[in-house]
Design a protein around this motif. Structure first.
Motif, PDB file in Angstrom:
ATOM      1  N   ALA A  66      43.249 -30.912  22.263  1.00 40.42           N
ATOM      2  CA  ALA A  66      42.622 -31.068  20.954  1.00 40.42           C
ATOM      3  C   ALA A  66      43.243 -32.248  20.234  1.00 40.42           C
ATOM      4  N   SER A  67      42.391 -33.040  19.607  1.00 38.43           N
ATOM      5  CA  SER A  67      42.824 -34.181  18.806  1.00 38.43           C
ATOM      6  C   SER A  67      41.891 -34.297  17.615  1.00 38.43           C
ATOM      7  N   GLY A  68      42.354 -33.802  16.472  1.00 41.75           N
ATOM      8  CA  GLY A  68      41.493 -33.774  15.302  1.00 41.75           C
ATOM      9  C   GLY A  68      40.348 -32.810  15.504  1.00 41.75           C
ATOM     10  N   SER A  69      39.125 -33.311  15.347  1.00 36.42           N
ATOM     11  CA  SER A  69      37.945 -32.463  15.540  1.00 36.42           C
ATOM     12  C   SER A  69      37.448 -32.477  16.974  1.00 36.42           C
ATOM     13  N   ILE A  70      38.075 -33.303  17.825  1.00 38.58           N
ATOM     14  CA  ILE A  70      37.654 -33.394  19.229  1.00 38.58           C
ATOM     15  C   ILE A  70      38.422 -32.367  20.055  1.00 38.58           C
ATOM     16  N   VAL A  71      37.692 -31.552  20.797  1.00 37.98           N
ATOM     17  CA  VAL A  71      38.319 -30.519  21.629  1.00 37.98           C
ATOM     18  C   VAL A  71      37.720 -30.591  23.032  1.00 37.98           C
ATOM     19  N   THR A  72      38.591 -30.411  24.017  1.00 36.86           N
ATOM     20  CA  THR A  72      38.173 -30.455  25.420  1.00 36.86           C
ATOM     21  C   THR A  72      38.809 -29.293  26.164  1.00 36.86           C
ATOM     22  N   PHE A  73      37.996 -28.584  26.943  1.00 30.38           N
ATOM     23  CA  PHE A  73      38.487 -27.479  27.758  1.00 30.38           C
ATOM     24  C   PHE A  73      38.325 -27.839  29.238  1.00 30.38           C
ATOM     25  N   LEU A  74      39.253 -27.365  30.037  1.00 28.08           N
ATOM     26  CA  LEU A  74      39.186 -27.543  31.486  1.00 28.08           C
ATOM     27  C   LEU A  74      39.476 -26.199  32.140  1.00 28.08           C
ATOM     28  N   VAL A  75      38.563 -25.758  32.999  1.00 30.65           N
ATOM     29  CA  VAL A  75      38.703 -24.476  33.706  1.00 30.65           C
ATOM     30  C   VAL A  75      38.774 -24.768  35.198  1.00 30.65           C
ATOM     31  N   LEU A  76      39.813 -24.254  35.858  1.00 30.45           N
ATOM     32  CA  LEU A  76      40.032 -24.501  37.282  1.00 30.45           C
ATOM     33  C   LEU A  76      39.892 -23.210  38.073  1.00 30.45           C
ATOM     34  N   TYR A  77      39.062 -23.248  39.121  1.00 30.89           N
ATOM     35  CA  TYR A  77      38.979 -22.142  40.076  1.00 30.89           C
ATOM     36  C   TYR A  77      39.177 -22.742  41.466  1.00 30.89           C
ATOM     37  N   VAL A  78      40.424 -22.720  41.938  1.00 33.04           N
ATOM     38  CA  VAL A  78      40.841 -23.330  43.195  1.00 33.04           C
ATOM     39  C   VAL A  78      40.529 -24.827  43.152  1.00 33.04           C
ATOM     40  N   MET A 135      34.443 -28.874  29.510  1.00 32.22           N
ATOM     41  CA  MET A 135      33.648 -28.541  28.325  1.00 32.22           C
ATOM     42  C   MET A 135      34.255 -29.247  27.121  1.00 32.22           C
ATOM     43  N   GLY A 136      33.417 -29.759  26.272  1.00 37.13           N
ATOM     44  CA  GLY A 136      33.919 -30.429  25.077  1.00 37.13           C
ATOM     45  C   GLY A 136      32.803 -30.918  24.191  1.00 37.13           C
ATOM     46  N   ASN A 137      33.188 -31.420  22.989  1.00 36.67           N
ATOM     47  CA  ASN A 137      32.210 -31.857  21.997  1.00 36.67           C
ATOM     48  C   ASN A 137      32.179 -33.373  21.846  1.00 36.67           C
ATOM     49  N   ASP A 138      32.862 -34.109  22.763  1.00 33.13           N
ATOM     50  CA  ASP A 138      32.868 -35.559  22.668  1.00 33.13           C
ATOM     51  C   ASP A 138      32.696 -36.150  24.062  1.00 33.13           C
ATOM     52  N   VAL A 139      31.566 -36.829  24.277  1.00 34.63           N
ATOM     53  CA  VAL A 139      31.243 -37.349  25.607  1.00 34.63           C
ATOM     54  C   VAL A 139      32.230 -38.414  26.071  1.00 34.63           C
ATOM     55  N   PRO A 140      32.627 -39.404  25.227  1.00 29.47           N
ATOM     56  CA  PRO A 140      33.608 -40.393  25.693  1.00 29.47           C
ATOM     57  C   PRO A 140      34.922 -39.772  26.146  1.00 29.47           C
ATOM     58  N   THR A 141      35.372 -38.734  25.441  1.00 29.09           N
ATOM     59  CA  THR A 141      36.613 -38.071  25.852  1.00 29.09           C
ATOM     60  C   THR A 141      36.452 -37.398  27.206  1.00 29.09           C
ATOM     61  N   ILE A 159      28.805 -29.186  29.151  1.00 32.62           N
ATOM     62  CA  ILE A 159      29.373 -28.401  30.258  1.00 32.62           C
ATOM     63  C   ILE A 159      29.141 -29.187  31.536  1.00 32.62           C
ATOM     64  N   TRP A 160      30.217 -29.803  32.027  1.00 29.95           N
ATOM     65  CA  TRP A 160      30.137 -30.608  33.241  1.00 29.95           C
ATOM     66  C   TRP A 160      30.921 -29.940  34.368  1.00 29.95           C
ATOM     67  N   ALA A 202      31.056 -22.443  24.860  1.00 33.69           N
ATOM     68  CA  ALA A 202      30.433 -23.765  24.948  1.00 33.69           C
ATOM     69  C   ALA A 202      28.979 -23.718  24.506  1.00 33.69           C
ATOM     70  N   ALA A 203      28.255 -22.665  24.864  1.00 33.37           N
ATOM     71  CA  ALA A 203      26.854 -22.551  24.455  1.00 33.37           C
ATOM     72  C   ALA A 203      26.734 -22.364  22.948  1.00 33.37           C
ATOM     73  N   PHE A 204      27.615 -21.561  22.374  1.00 32.46           N
ATOM     74  CA  PHE A 204      27.555 -21.271  20.932  1.00 32.46           C
ATOM     75  C   PHE A 204      27.818 -22.537  20.107  1.00 32.46           C
ATOM     76  N   HIS A 205      28.799 -23.348  20.541  1.00 31.23           N
ATOM     77  CA  HIS A 205      29.142 -24.570  19.803  1.00 31.23           C
ATOM     78  C   HIS A 205      28.399 -25.796  20.312  1.00 31.23           C
ATOM     79  N   ASP A 206      27.491 -25.612  21.281  1.00 36.09           N
ATOM     80  CA  ASP A 206      26.711 -26.701  21.852  1.00 36.09           C
ATOM     81  C   ASP A 206      27.610 -27.776  22.465  1.00 36.09           C
ATOM     82  N   TYR A 207      28.622 -27.336  23.225  1.00 35.04           N
ATOM     83  CA  TYR A 207      29.486 -28.278  23.936  1.00 35.04           C
ATOM     84  C   TYR A 207      28.791 -28.761  25.214  1.00 35.04           C
TER      85      TYR A 207
END
Length: 441
Positions: A377-389, A395-401, A299-300, A292-297
């Motif tokens: 992922a949808s086209g150039s828009i990508v979203t990651f979700l990490v769950l710990y309990v 994390m992602g590159n599109d705020v509306p998404t 991080i919420w 996320a830091a490398f691609h400037d995503y």
């Protein structure tokens, strides 16, 4: 599914390809946590207990240990199990059973032997007096050596030293006469140990408010129904756990009261079955943060309130009414749990399955290498979700998404929006977006 402990033999590409061909899903437990693979650990314990029993009776050298293990495994394969109608020995892969006609067993000879003589006698450790030196002690021992036979029935000598508890580690640092604590996580927060202490202490109003909030969550999620207590039916106890949550600076910001079930009284096969639930590995979280830091995503961070209360139970579990909140009209009734509750053996698994189904509905797919990392992922828009309990990183590159994902999760669960990620799992996140750098402290 095959659950392993990350041994090298389970991580080879050839072995993983073979599992895929056979339709077997590989589950890897976190490093140095053998307790998460309980079936294998119990099997290992059974094998080793039998090996020790055999080796203690047989007058054989220690290097026969491996042969004893093979013998034990062969014996267990001849024993019937509850899972299948036949013994493992009767259903080999070649559909052939080989029985030797000739064999000489020496059980009777071993039974009547006293012992193998393989035990080691440990000498008693004599502790030094507080005011004695090593030289004085050695001289005393030389003088006190008895001549002739000694009475071995004398009781063991016990140390007369007074046991002193260790000092509480506070990491106090003194500079120019000023003392401060560098690690605030080790400060005693004076948390009550039970319900009575909570309602009788000086902070009783805050703890009462926290317990009311917890009970309200139980009712909002329809966790239980009150039913009559049938004679002979097993019920699980419950208790209150009180915790003061602190921020990254060690300041108390939340009084948390959690109602937990006494899961240690549950019986396998009756009120619980499978208990395994994956969590994201710390190294996976670090890798995702670096990406996320490398691609400037973005991080919420989000937190699921009373996460375990969302999992549905498939077993019949009955629990006593919580202390301080017994229904005055029906004091003799018990709670039939419809949803999982903290402390139950299967609570974490039920919540994980529930969360997985919900995020799948929104279009997320689970990573093949990490069970708690999801991607959409949808086209150039990508979203990651990490769950710990119950902690979530988005994390992602599109705020509306990302806002849509937040809204969806808020409809499915009671969520707490923590904004940009700054502190998770005891890790402080320091970020410089201009330089695309991230630091973890």
């Amino acid at each position: 599914m095959l659950r392993s402990d990350r041994g090298g033999e389970y991580l080879s590409i050839e072995f993983l390809d073979y599992l895929k061909e056979c339709g077997i899903v590989s589950q890897l437990s976190p490093p140095r946590t053998p307790q998460l693979n309980g079936v294998a650990e119990r099997c290992n314990r059974t094998l080793l207990d039998m090996v020790r029993s055999m080796m203690s009776r047989a007058s054989l050298p220690i290097h026969f240990w491996g042969y004893a293990l093979e013998t034990v495994a062969h014996i267990l394969n001849l024993v019937p199990t509850k899972k299948v109608a036949k013994t493992p020995h009767e259903i080999p892969s070649e559909d052939v059973v080989f029985v030797a006609r000739r064999g000489f067993f020496r059980e009777r000879e071993l039974i009547f032997k006293e012992d193998s003589g393989s035990t080691i006698d440990l000498e008693e450790i004599q502790e030094l007096p507080d005011n004695a030196t090593l030289g004085e002690t050695s001289n005393q021992q030389e003088e006190e050596v008895p001549v002739g036979p000694t009475d071995i029935s004398l009781p063991l000598r016990r140390s007369s030293r007074v046991s002193m508890p260790p000092e509480f580690y506070g990491f106090h640092i003194t500079t120019d006469g000023d003392t401060f604590v560098s690690d605030r996580t080790l400060i005693n927060l004076d948390e009550p140990a039970n319900y009575r202490e909570a309602v009788a202490g000086p902070e009783s109003a805050k703890w009462k408010e926290a317990m009311d909030s917890e009970i309200k969550s139980m009712y909002d999620n329809q966790v239980w129904n009150l039913v009559d207590n049938v004679s002979g039916r097993k019920t699980v106890g419950c208790k209150w756990i009180f915790k003061k949550k602190t921020d990254m600076d060690g300041k108390v910001h939340t009084f948390k009261a959690r109602l937990v079930a006494k899961g240690f009284t549950q019986t396998p096969g009756i009120d619980y079955d499978e208990t395994f639930s994956p969590v994201a590995k710390i190294k996976s979280i670090r890798i995702m943060l670096a990406i996320a830091a490398f691609h400037d995503y973005e991080i919420w961070q989000m937190d699921v309130k009373t996460a375990f209360l969302n999992g549905k139970l498939t077993e019949d579990v009955y629990m006593n009414q919580p202390e301080g909140f017994v229904d005055a009209k029906y004091p003799d009734k018990v709670c039939k749990l419809e949803k999982s509750i903290y402390g139950l053996k299967q609570a974490s698994r039920s919540w994980n399955l529930c969360f997985h189904e919900k995020v799948k509905e929104f279009g997320f797919s689970r990573s093949e290498d990490e069970s708690c990392v999801y991607v959409k992922a949808s086209g150039s828009i990508v979203t990651f979700l990490v769950l710990y309990v119950d902690d979530i990183l988005l994390m992602g590159n599109d705020v509306p998404t990302l806002q849509d994902v937040k809204s969806w999760l808020g409809k499915c669960f009671a969520m707490k929006d923590l904004g940009e990620a700054a502190y998770i799992l005891g890790i402080r996140i320091l970020r410089d977006r201009k330089k695309r750098l991230i630091g973890l402290s």
